[in-house]
Write an enzyme that holds these catalytic residues in place. Structure first.
Site, PDB file in Angstrom:
ATOM      1  N   SER A  84       0.851  -1.191   0.000  1.00  0.00           N
ATOM      2  CA  SER A  84       0.000   0.000   0.000  1.00  0.00           C
ATOM      3  C   SER A  84       0.894   1.252   0.000  1.00  0.00           C
ATOM      4  O   SER A  84       1.806   1.354  -0.824  1.00  0.00           O
ATOM      5  CB  SER A  84      -0.951  -0.062   1.205  1.00  0.00           C
ATOM      6  OG  SER A  84      -1.969   0.881   1.106  1.00  0.00           O
ATOM      7  N   ARG A 112     -11.559   6.163  10.410  1.00  0.00           N
ATOM      8  CA  ARG A 112     -11.112   4.778  10.423  1.00  0.00           C
ATOM      9  C   ARG A 112     -12.202   3.827   9.915  1.00  0.00           C
ATOM     10  O   ARG A 112     -11.905   2.869   9.192  1.00  0.00           O
ATOM     11  CB  ARG A 112     -10.716   4.394  11.844  1.00  0.00           C
ATOM     12  CG  ARG A 112     -10.190   2.984  11.994  1.00  0.00           C
ATOM     13  CD  ARG A 112      -8.936   2.740  11.171  1.00  0.00           C
ATOM     14  NE  ARG A 112      -8.265   1.515  11.576  1.00  0.00           N
ATOM     15  CZ  ARG A 112      -7.158   1.055  11.020  1.00  0.00           C
ATOM     16  NH1 ARG A 112      -6.589   1.726  10.043  1.00  0.00           N
ATOM     17  NH2 ARG A 112      -6.597  -0.055  11.432  1.00  0.00           N
ATOM     18  N   ASP A 129      -8.703  -6.858  -4.140  1.00  0.00           N
ATOM     19  CA  ASP A 129      -8.374  -5.499  -3.685  1.00  0.00           C
ATOM     20  C   ASP A 129      -9.038  -4.466  -4.594  1.00  0.00           C
ATOM     21  O   ASP A 129      -8.740  -4.407  -5.788  1.00  0.00           O
ATOM     22  CB  ASP A 129      -6.847  -5.333  -3.725  1.00  0.00           C
ATOM     23  CG  ASP A 129      -6.361  -4.010  -3.147  1.00  0.00           C
ATOM     24  OD1 ASP A 129      -7.191  -3.151  -2.814  1.00  0.00           O
ATOM     25  OD2 ASP A 129      -5.133  -3.860  -3.027  1.00  0.00           O
ATOM     26  N   HIS A 143      -8.067  -5.263   0.090  1.00  0.00           N
ATOM     27  CA  HIS A 143      -6.773  -4.615   0.239  1.00  0.00           C
ATOM     28  C   HIS A 143      -5.978  -5.220   1.408  1.00  0.00           C
ATOM     29  O   HIS A 143      -4.752  -5.344   1.342  1.00  0.00           O
ATOM     30  CB  HIS A 143      -6.986  -3.121   0.448  1.00  0.00           C
ATOM     31  CG  HIS A 143      -5.733  -2.307   0.409  1.00  0.00           C
ATOM     32  ND1 HIS A 143      -4.896  -2.286  -0.675  1.00  0.00           N
ATOM     33  CD2 HIS A 143      -5.164  -1.484   1.333  1.00  0.00           C
ATOM     34  CE1 HIS A 143      -3.864  -1.479  -0.425  1.00  0.00           C
ATOM     35  NE2 HIS A 143      -4.007  -0.984   0.779  1.00  0.00           N
ATOM     36  N   ASP A 144      -6.668  -5.582   2.464  1.00  0.00           N
ATOM     37  CA  ASP A 144      -6.007  -6.143   3.638  1.00  0.00           C
ATOM     38  C   ASP A 144      -5.311  -7.477   3.372  1.00  0.00           C
ATOM     39  O   ASP A 144      -4.552  -7.953   4.230  1.00  0.00           O
ATOM     40  CB  ASP A 144      -7.021  -6.328   4.773  1.00  0.00           C
ATOM     41  CG  ASP A 144      -7.063  -5.126   5.713  1.00  0.00           C
ATOM     42  OD1 ASP A 144      -6.255  -4.195   5.512  1.00  0.00           O
ATOM     43  OD2 ASP A 144      -7.885  -5.117   6.630  1.00  0.00           O
TER      44      ASP A 144
END
Lengths: 386, 386
Positions: free
Chosen positions: A161, A231, A326, A359-360
């Site tokens: 990232s 967040r 992602d 994405h994680d």
């Protein structure tokens, strides 16, 4: 810690690791035009630097990461560092072969000089007076750290990232100092949609009455509502629609509609929890600055918007990895990097990893992903005699 | 209005239209268990009801829509109603042939009974005491409106997004009262990701100190920061990544980095503007309630989570439309509806419209889209002798 619990070491990782605070005394000229006379970085290192100092790997962290990438700080810690599944003896980033360096970036909130530390000129928290730093600034700061550690060239730089963006910038700005650039789940620059998400996160923080124009430290408060929203929003972009469906579905707590605005769907509970956890560990000014560094990242800008021209300066060999699920930085964005590298005549490998989470996934121990990293880094180790 | 400007009528639309406030006196039992003794709806109608009352079309609005679907309220208005490009003499929803009815839903904030109107029992604003209504409740309310207007059966019900969900619910709950169901850019229920976006929007509003637990009317304020964030977030989901790229790119105002948190990228300017505009026209309690109606919508829930069983009650013919660039309710979600209809042995047409903008495409005059609507509604008109 319960006496019968196994010590962290028994899990085969690094065991207890000790962060160090390193003061870098060389003046650092920033992209904004300001200069920091000195700055401090929190750093962790794992493994041993070999005699010819050729086996060092730099790990760059993403938006909310820090220097604590692997191992435990204390025997009672519930969780190891953020990339512990990948870093350690015998792990893909093998600390038996490499000297691994991870830092909390300048502007961070885990001990490195940043908005939440004291400005020596004023004796107060830097707060909003801390300069907005760029990915290029981080590379400059990390180069000073490399000098301090006596590392002339990284065997490899690795980051996911925003971390991957730093690795790209290293390869462009200081080509002779990075041998391999491993760029994971990144993009050559943010899209308008990416910027839009960041802007809403920033507005949530900036408009929180407890933000006090960034001087919340002096008011003994934190803009917790804004930071929590920021967040929560981030988390939407870290998970795929499919992963959220699989993880939370539409399950209603209690099995029926409540007709109020309390937590009702499982996904609401997850987001609120994640948001609250973050407020307890992260600084709002750092979050603003990190999102801005993301938005500004655009190495082609210095080369008339020509990414091929920018990357033509690189001499590193590249390994670019992307994840199917992602959507924050989709595989198409990684392919833009790969295509520019190919057009620039560079040596590049590309892997698209089958994945579900989103994405994680770059933080997950997916077997295919870790096998590829392991194989690539094995070749790197052989090259540098590690 | 400048005297030399053309009157709205000259643009070929409906010209000046006049909304009416209609009081429905029948008690309305809501899904939450509460009953409204009476309620008022703001309504606009265009065209003429024919002698056998068979040519009426119901338009249901989406999250932030209202009764003002077409025409102008005054000669000086800058903008016509929200679907003016599709409704009017000779337009796809042809007011020369159909009697078109559009209302502001119960719980809305454009004049219909809702959180911002006065609760007759207390003499104060309803505020947070206004019941959370469901899509089923809206269908019940709209059925009372149909009774009031003397319409036994709609020739067609048409709606996009949340509007399309109301049309699906009509077809399931009151099958004999809707002849054609035109469901545009909708989904059979929200995904966990959809709910997550709504939850963050709600948290932005609920956590705004100016929200005052929903009693902001009495405090002479509005939770503008929260409502603005909610709207900004909505806008991200209304546009595709591609559309944002095409519309805004990464253009920096002034051409260089500012190193502050003022508006800098074009997309930031757009989002802040859209957010501010919305604060000036929308009620925060209504926004909460509308997002909750979206989250709750799940017609299969009453049929053991079997959408086929739910739709087997319908007798309407269906026309389902989806847009290629829509990622809020993607074409896959429309196909779920179509597949359930096919499995239930229903008469259904499906069109996937080539598009770029995203979810907002359902409001755009895309030629292929309007031609298909026009052709379908022409057949409807012939059936009912309009």
């Amino acid at each position: 810690m319960n006496d019968s619990s196994p010590a962290p070491e028994e899990f085969g990782g690094l065991g207890i690791v000790v962060p160090q605070r390193i003061t870098l005394d060389a003046p650092l000229l920033l992209d904004c035009g300001r200069t920091l006379a000195q700055h401090e970085l929190m750093v962790e290192t794992y493994g041993r630097l070999n005699a010819d100092r050729s086996n060092a790997i730099l790990i760059c962290h993403a938006l909310s990461g820090d220097h604590h990438a692997a191992g435990f700080h204390a025997a009672g810690d519930r969780k190891p560092g953020w990339w512990d599944n990948c870093i350690g003896p015998g792990r893909p980033i093998d600390t038996d072969r490499f000297f691994v360096v991870c830092l909390n970036n300048l502007g961070g909130c885990r001990g490195s000089t940043g908005p939440g530390t004291i400005n020596p000129d004023s004796g107060k928290h830097w707060g909003p007076d801390f300069p907005i730093v760029t990915v290029r600034d981080w590379v400059r700061s990390q180069a000073l750290l490399a000098d301090h550690l006596g590392i002339r060239q990284w065997a490899a730089g690795i980051g996911g990232s925003l971390g991957g963006m730093q690795i790209m910038q290293w390869a462009i700005d200081l080509p002779e100092r990075i041998r391999h650039a491993i760029v994971i789940a990144a993009a050559p620059k943010l899209s308008a949609q990416n910027i839009a998400f960041n802007e809403i996160a920033r507005q949530a923080i900036l408009s929180d009455p407890e933000f006090h124009d960034g001087h919340f430290y002096e008011h003994g408060t934190v803009p917790s509502r804004g930071l929590k929203l920021a967040r929560m929003l981030g988390h939407i972009t870290y998970l795929s629609d499919e992963a959220m469906r699989a993880k939370f579905g539409r399950v209603l707590r209690g099995g029926h509609m409540q007709f109020n605005y309390e937590v009702e769907f499982e996904v609401e509970s997850y987001l609120r929890y994640q948001g609250q956890q973050f407020v307890d560990r992260f600084d709002a000014n750092t979050y603003l600055l990190m999102t801005k560094a993301l938005d500004y990242f655009d190495p082609a800008r210095d080369y008339s918007d020509d990414l091929v021209a920018a990357l033509s300066h690189a001499s590193a060999r590249f390994f670019v990895l992307a994840f199917e699920a992602d959507w924050r930085f989709s595989p198409e964005r990684s392919r833009e990097i790969v295509q520019a590298l190919v057009a620039a005549g560079k040596n590049v490998s590309y892997a698209l990893i089958e994945s579900q989470l989103g994405h994680d996934d770059f933080l997950m121990p997916l077997p295919e992903y870790h096998q590829l990293l392991r194989a690539y880094l094995n070749r790197v180790a052989l090259e540098v005699g590690a």
